[in-house]
Design an enzyme around this catalytic site. Sequence first.
Site, PDB file in Angstrom:
ATOM      1  N   GLY A 225     -10.757  -1.778   9.805  1.00 65.42           N
ATOM      2  CA  GLY A 225     -11.291  -2.685   8.785  1.00 65.42           C
ATOM      3  C   GLY A 225     -10.614  -2.605   7.427  1.00 65.42           C
ATOM      4  O   GLY A 225     -11.047  -3.265   6.487  1.00 65.42           O
ATOM      5  N   SER A 226      -9.557  -1.832   7.303  1.00 63.80           N
ATOM      6  CA  SER A 226      -9.001  -1.531   5.980  1.00 63.80           C
ATOM      7  C   SER A 226      -8.259  -2.675   5.307  1.00 63.80           C
ATOM      8  O   SER A 226      -7.984  -2.598   4.113  1.00 63.80           O
ATOM      9  CB  SER A 226      -8.085  -0.304   6.052  1.00 63.80           C
ATOM     10  OG  SER A 226      -8.858   0.875   6.065  1.00 63.80           O
TER      11      SER A 226
ATOM     12  N   LYS B 153       0.851  -1.192   0.000  1.00 62.87           N
ATOM     13  CA  LYS B 153       0.000   0.000   0.000  1.00 62.87           C
ATOM     14  C   LYS B 153       0.891   1.248   0.000  1.00 62.87           C
ATOM     15  O   LYS B 153       1.966   1.248   0.624  1.00 62.87           O
ATOM     16  CB  LYS B 153      -0.860  -0.061   1.273  1.00 62.87           C
ATOM     17  CG  LYS B 153      -2.019   0.908   1.356  1.00 62.87           C
ATOM     18  CD  LYS B 153      -2.813   0.589   2.639  1.00 62.87           C
ATOM     19  CE  LYS B 153      -3.993   1.503   2.860  1.00 62.87           C
ATOM     20  NZ  LYS B 153      -4.761   1.129   4.075  1.00 62.87           N
TER      21      LYS B 153
ATOM     22  N   SER C 126      -9.592   0.570   3.211  1.00 66.81           N
ATOM     23  CA  SER C 126      -8.832   1.478   2.377  1.00 66.81           C
ATOM     24  C   SER C 126      -7.673   0.831   1.633  1.00 66.81           C
ATOM     25  O   SER C 126      -7.088   1.464   0.771  1.00 66.81           O
ATOM     26  CB  SER C 126      -8.288   2.618   3.242  1.00 66.81           C
ATOM     27  OG  SER C 126      -7.331   2.119   4.174  1.00 66.81           O
TER      28      SER C 126
END
Length: 562
Positions: free
Chosen positions: A216-217, A111, A193
């Site tokens: 929760g990403s 990421k 995300s």
Amino acid sequence: MLFPTCALIASILVASAFGEFLQTPRHHDLPDLYEATFAELQHGLDKGHYTSVDLVKAYFARIEEVNKQGANLSAIIQTSPVALDAAAHADKLRKHGKALGPLHGLPFVVKDNYDTQYEDGMNTTAGSYALINTHVQRDAYTIEKLKKAGAIILGKANLSQFAAWRGIVPNGWSAVGGQCYSPYYPQGMPGGSSSGSAVATAIGLSAGALGTDTAGSVVYPASYNNLVGVRPTVGLVSRAGLVPITEHYDTAGPHARTVTDAAHLLNVIAGPDRWDNWTLAQPEPLPDYTAGLSKHALRGVRLGVPWEKIGYSGAAAAGGNGLPESLNPIFYNALEVLKSLGAEIVDANITDIDSLLWFDDGRASTYGADFKWQLEAYFEGLLDNPSGVRSLEQLIAFNYDHPELEMPPTYESMSRMEAALPYSRANASYLAIVSNDTFTAQQIIHDTKAKYNVSAFVFPSPQNAGWYKAMFPQVTVPMGFLPDDTVATPYLNTATVPPSNYSNIIYDPYPGKPHGLTFASTEWTEAQLLSYAYAFEQATHVRLQKRAYAEAVPKTQLYDVL
Ligand SMILES: *[C@@H]1O[C@H](CO)[C@@H](O)[C@H](O)[C@H]1NC(C)=O
Ligand SMILES: *[C@@H]1O[C@H](CO)[C@@H](O)[C@H](O)[C@H]1NC(C)=O
Ligand SMILES: *[C@@H]1O[C@H](CO)[C@@H](O)[C@H](O)[C@H]1NC(C)=O
Ligand SMILES: *[C@@H]1O[C@H](CO)[C@@H](O)[C@H](O)[C@H]1NC(C)=O
Ligand SMILES: *[C@@H]1O[C@H](CO)[C@@H](O)[C@H](O)[C@H]1NC(C)=O
Ligand SMILES: *[C@@H]1O[C@H](CO)[C@@H](O)[C@H](O)[C@H]1NC(C)=O
Ligand SMILES: *[C@@H]1O[C@H](CO)[C@@H](O)[C@H](O)[C@H]1NC(C)=O
Ligand SMILES: *[C@@H]1O[C@H](CO)[C@@H](O)[C@H](O)[C@H]1NC(C)=O
Ligand SMILES: CC(=O)N[C@H]1CO[C@H](CO)[C@@H](O)[C@@H]1O
């Protein structure tokens, strides 16, 4: 990129006829990059069917096919200019019998909120033009660990800007990377995300990926993209060198196509790091997360279903509540599978769960309060930032000064950033609330676990239920797909932006949308949760029951680059 098919077939025939396929592999000796596991990829590398350089070339070609043309998924922000060199180095080590383990020579995307050292020639932007061409001090600790395990950093994945701590904008959008989409439906919501990490893993743009998870990403996009995702206990994996939201809840975790691969990644990135002192409290030694993976792991295990409050992560923000009705049969079926594997399923309502929800209004800004000073500490640590942005105020001002880049229609909101503005490190009043809430959440989950004598909880992903607030772990594994007659529904911003004003439509839900099953429990239970997910995965093999839509499946395979 594609070699002429007849030449290819001819070379295969020649190879087979002369029994030379050790040097010149046949098609079926090569793993399908859409689904290849680490073990399959390693097998071919060890046999000399292809090299890590070939793998990088193939993944680059696959990215090229779908990232900004064709399905236009915008999963990758940038590819690494040094990945081929790193691959050549990995190949050399392997040739000399010095392969470093299950990740050796395999390409991964991370990421774009993971720092990658300046020498590698990649940005670390968290999706923001305010962080273009910064000079970070060093690799994030987790990147360092990946490299030490022989892994190749293939590129940086798109994300919800600042890991969704910008405001209420569609998940998967960042100014630098554009709008990421699901490969399971045209213009489908990818979840977030860690959107690009998940999409890249889902269709084989890399061997796997790392994301980050605050609320929760990792789990949410894993569920949306038919993947395994691990949100570890806060303190299991170092956050040093990640663009932060809050040290209280930020975690770093893997996306993978199989539970085994996820466990391999966790083995590498978990561990104590003096640059993130939360990791110094973890138990030692850590388990080998692959050791307990067994088809029989669920025999005699009691699992609790917190029926009372099963709902979407971020439900309040999204204007939704609860799960789609069409998910019921999929979840009930999953429970039957768990029972058939020897698990005992019990009701385990988590009392007081309302106080555990993350996104209830009064609390959102409190939990975001860390964001201001921790982001500013990150800015402070940069050796250079050409935009000159050094504070949250300046970041917000930067966006207003560059609306054409940072505020296209439907992507204007900065509500979470703005909510964090009034706080400072000195004003620690919010910290008492945070630690009290966290302590309370931990108590409630521990007490419920004891009351119903369950080893873990199980529910449809993504679900909130206070796990993030408690800093506790979750593992998600593919469970099923919404029916094909699901109506594709434009998602989000309908409250603030009339549909006619959408610069682009994002659908959620949509026909065939993947959905994961979450196993969740208390601190340091990752090995247990992975073993339950493994047993479920091996019994169901849900992932390949539905592939991405045709245009979103890259065509390039290893034989095209050999
Ligand atoms: C960072 O991104 C900008 C804008 O896309 C690009 O011009 C620049 O070359 C990138 N920097 C590095 C080090 O890759
Ligand atoms: C890809 O999607 C973006 C929106 O995210 C759009 O602006 C762009 O025109 C699309 N490109 C292609 C080639 O479809
Ligand atoms: C980590 O270090 C900071 C100061 O650098 C300190 O305030 C904090 O209590 C430490 N946390 C832990 C978990 O040791
Ligand atoms: C749990 O909650 C559900 C939904 O509110 C309810 O139907 C069920 O009876 C509860 N179970 C227990 C054991 O309290
Ligand atoms: C800062 O602290 C004071 C006193 O502790 C409190 O009244 C005020 O609301 C705090 N500011 C914020 C933004 O929380
Ligand atoms: C801590 O949280 C509990 C449960 O939400 C609440 O009842 C209590 O008043 C809180 N204590 C403090 C000191 O904030
Ligand atoms: C709790 O469950 C286990 C099985 O997982 C069982 O062996 C044990 O007896 C149970 N304990 C109580 C107190 O019910
Ligand atoms: C929607 O578009 C119309 C013009 O088509 C414009 O006047 C209006 O301000 C827009 N509204 C929003 C909320 O963007
Ligand atoms: C690797 C890749 O395709 N990167 C693209 C990411 O998105 C930006 C913005 O659209 C492009 O400029 C990059 O080329």
